[in-house]
Scaffold this motif. Structure first.
Motif, PDB file in Angstrom:
ATOM      1  N   CYS A   3       0.842  -1.198   0.000  1.00 48.22           N
ATOM      2  CA  CYS A   3       0.000   0.000   0.000  1.00 48.22           C
ATOM      3  C   CYS A   3       0.883   1.255   0.000  1.00 48.22           C
ATOM      4  O   CYS A   3       1.731   1.417   0.876  1.00 48.22           O
ATOM      5  CB  CYS A   3      -0.919   0.018   1.218  1.00 48.22           C
ATOM      6  N   PHE A  39       0.176   4.194   0.799  1.00 48.18           N
ATOM      7  CA  PHE A  39      -0.136   5.107   1.891  1.00 48.18           C
ATOM      8  C   PHE A  39       0.427   4.636   3.230  1.00 48.18           C
ATOM      9  O   PHE A  39       0.459   5.399   4.190  1.00 48.18           O
ATOM     10  CB  PHE A  39      -1.653   5.313   2.000  1.00 48.18           C
ATOM     11  N   LYS A  65      -2.969   5.045   5.560  1.00 47.56           N
ATOM     12  CA  LYS A  65      -4.026   4.602   4.659  1.00 47.56           C
ATOM     13  C   LYS A  65      -5.402   4.772   5.283  1.00 47.56           C
ATOM     14  O   LYS A  65      -5.564   4.700   6.493  1.00 47.56           O
ATOM     15  CB  LYS A  65      -3.812   3.156   4.215  1.00 47.56           C
ATOM     16  N   LYS A  66      -6.364   5.001   4.428  1.00 46.55           N
ATOM     17  CA  LYS A  66      -7.757   5.005   4.861  1.00 46.55           C
ATOM     18  C   LYS A  66      -8.336   3.642   4.515  1.00 46.55           C
ATOM     19  O   LYS A  66      -7.594   2.741   4.118  1.00 46.55           O
ATOM     20  CB  LYS A  66      -8.512   6.142   4.186  1.00 46.55           C
ATOM     21  N   SER A  67      -9.619   3.476   4.639  1.00 48.96           N
ATOM     22  CA  SER A  67     -10.202   2.174   4.315  1.00 48.96           C
ATOM     23  C   SER A  67     -10.059   1.897   2.823  1.00 48.96           C
ATOM     24  O   SER A  67     -10.086   2.810   2.000  1.00 48.96           O
ATOM     25  CB  SER A  67     -11.674   2.121   4.721  1.00 48.96           C
ATOM     26  N   CYS A  68      -9.916   0.644   2.490  1.00 43.03           N
ATOM     27  CA  CYS A  68      -9.742   0.253   1.089  1.00 43.03           C
ATOM     28  C   CYS A  68     -10.956   0.647   0.248  1.00 43.03           C
ATOM     29  O   CYS A  68     -10.818   0.995  -0.918  1.00 43.03           O
ATOM     30  CB  CYS A  68      -9.483  -1.252   0.984  1.00 43.03           C
ATOM     31  N   SER A 126     -12.743   3.258   0.441  1.00 45.65           N
ATOM     32  CA  SER A 126     -12.765   4.683   0.099  1.00 45.65           C
ATOM     33  C   SER A 126     -11.484   5.144  -0.604  1.00 45.65           C
ATOM     34  O   SER A 126     -11.292   6.336  -0.811  1.00 45.65           O
ATOM     35  CB  SER A 126     -12.997   5.516   1.362  1.00 45.65           C
ATOM     36  N   CYS A 127     -10.650   4.216  -0.980  1.00 45.61           N
ATOM     37  CA  CYS A 127      -9.376   4.538  -1.627  1.00 45.61           C
ATOM     38  C   CYS A 127      -9.554   4.650  -3.145  1.00 45.61           C
ATOM     39  O   CYS A 127     -10.327   3.905  -3.748  1.00 45.61           O
ATOM     40  CB  CYS A 127      -8.351   3.458  -1.302  1.00 45.61           C
ATOM     41  N   ASN A 128      -8.824   5.555  -3.749  1.00 41.23           N
ATOM     42  CA  ASN A 128      -8.867   5.726  -5.208  1.00 41.23           C
ATOM     43  C   ASN A 128      -8.049   4.674  -5.933  1.00 41.23           C
ATOM     44  O   ASN A 128      -8.279   4.408  -7.102  1.00 41.23           O
ATOM     45  CB  ASN A 128      -8.360   7.114  -5.601  1.00 41.23           C
ATOM     46  N   LYS A 137      -7.144   1.017  -6.629  1.00 44.05           N
ATOM     47  CA  LYS A 137      -7.754  -0.299  -6.456  1.00 44.05           C
ATOM     48  C   LYS A 137      -6.670  -1.363  -6.617  1.00 44.05           C
ATOM     49  O   LYS A 137      -6.201  -1.632  -7.718  1.00 44.05           O
ATOM     50  CB  LYS A 137      -8.892  -0.519  -7.448  1.00 44.05           C
ATOM     51  N   CYS A 138      -6.254  -1.948  -5.509  1.00 46.81           N
ATOM     52  CA  CYS A 138      -5.118  -2.874  -5.486  1.00 46.81           C
ATOM     53  C   CYS A 138      -5.496  -4.304  -5.861  1.00 46.81           C
ATOM     54  O   CYS A 138      -4.661  -5.045  -6.348  1.00 46.81           O
ATOM     55  CB  CYS A 138      -4.494  -2.881  -4.101  1.00 46.81           C
TER      56      CYS A 138
END
Length: 95
Positions: free
Chosen positions: A47, A49, A53-56, A58-60, A62-63
């Motif tokens: 990751c 971040f 990191k914030k929650s997955c 709400s993340c821009n 996409k892993c």
């Protein structure tokens, strides 16, 4: 313990709970759930971040690929509220 380690521990507990209830495992995870957990841990370790990191959701960025994303969603949908009763402190720390 840092945020990523806490997230990994919670994710591991959620996958264990899911595997136990859905696949009838006791001690070890089934091969599919083990692979999912390893994939999720790998993605968390990469990751960009880090501990910020914030929650997955709400993340821009996409892993996860589509297959793993669908599988982890299923695990979280099943285990999400159940994990609170098994590990309330860990769950509250996550949020």
């Amino acid at each position: 313990m840092d945020k990523l380690e806490n997230e990994k521990r919670l994710l591991e507990e959620m996958i264990k709970l899911y595997c136990k209830k859905k696949h009838g495992t006791e001690e070890n995870l089934c091969p599919d759930c083990k692979e999912l957990m390893e994939y999720a841990f790998y993605r968390l370790s990469k990751c960009p971040f880090g501990n910020n990191k914030k929650s997955c959701a709400s993340c821009n960025i996409k892993c996860y690929d589509k297959e793993h994303k669908d599988r982890i969603k299923e695990v979280m949908k099943f285990s999400g509220w159940r994990i609170f009763f098994r590990h309330p402190i860990m769950t509250l720390r996550h949020f």
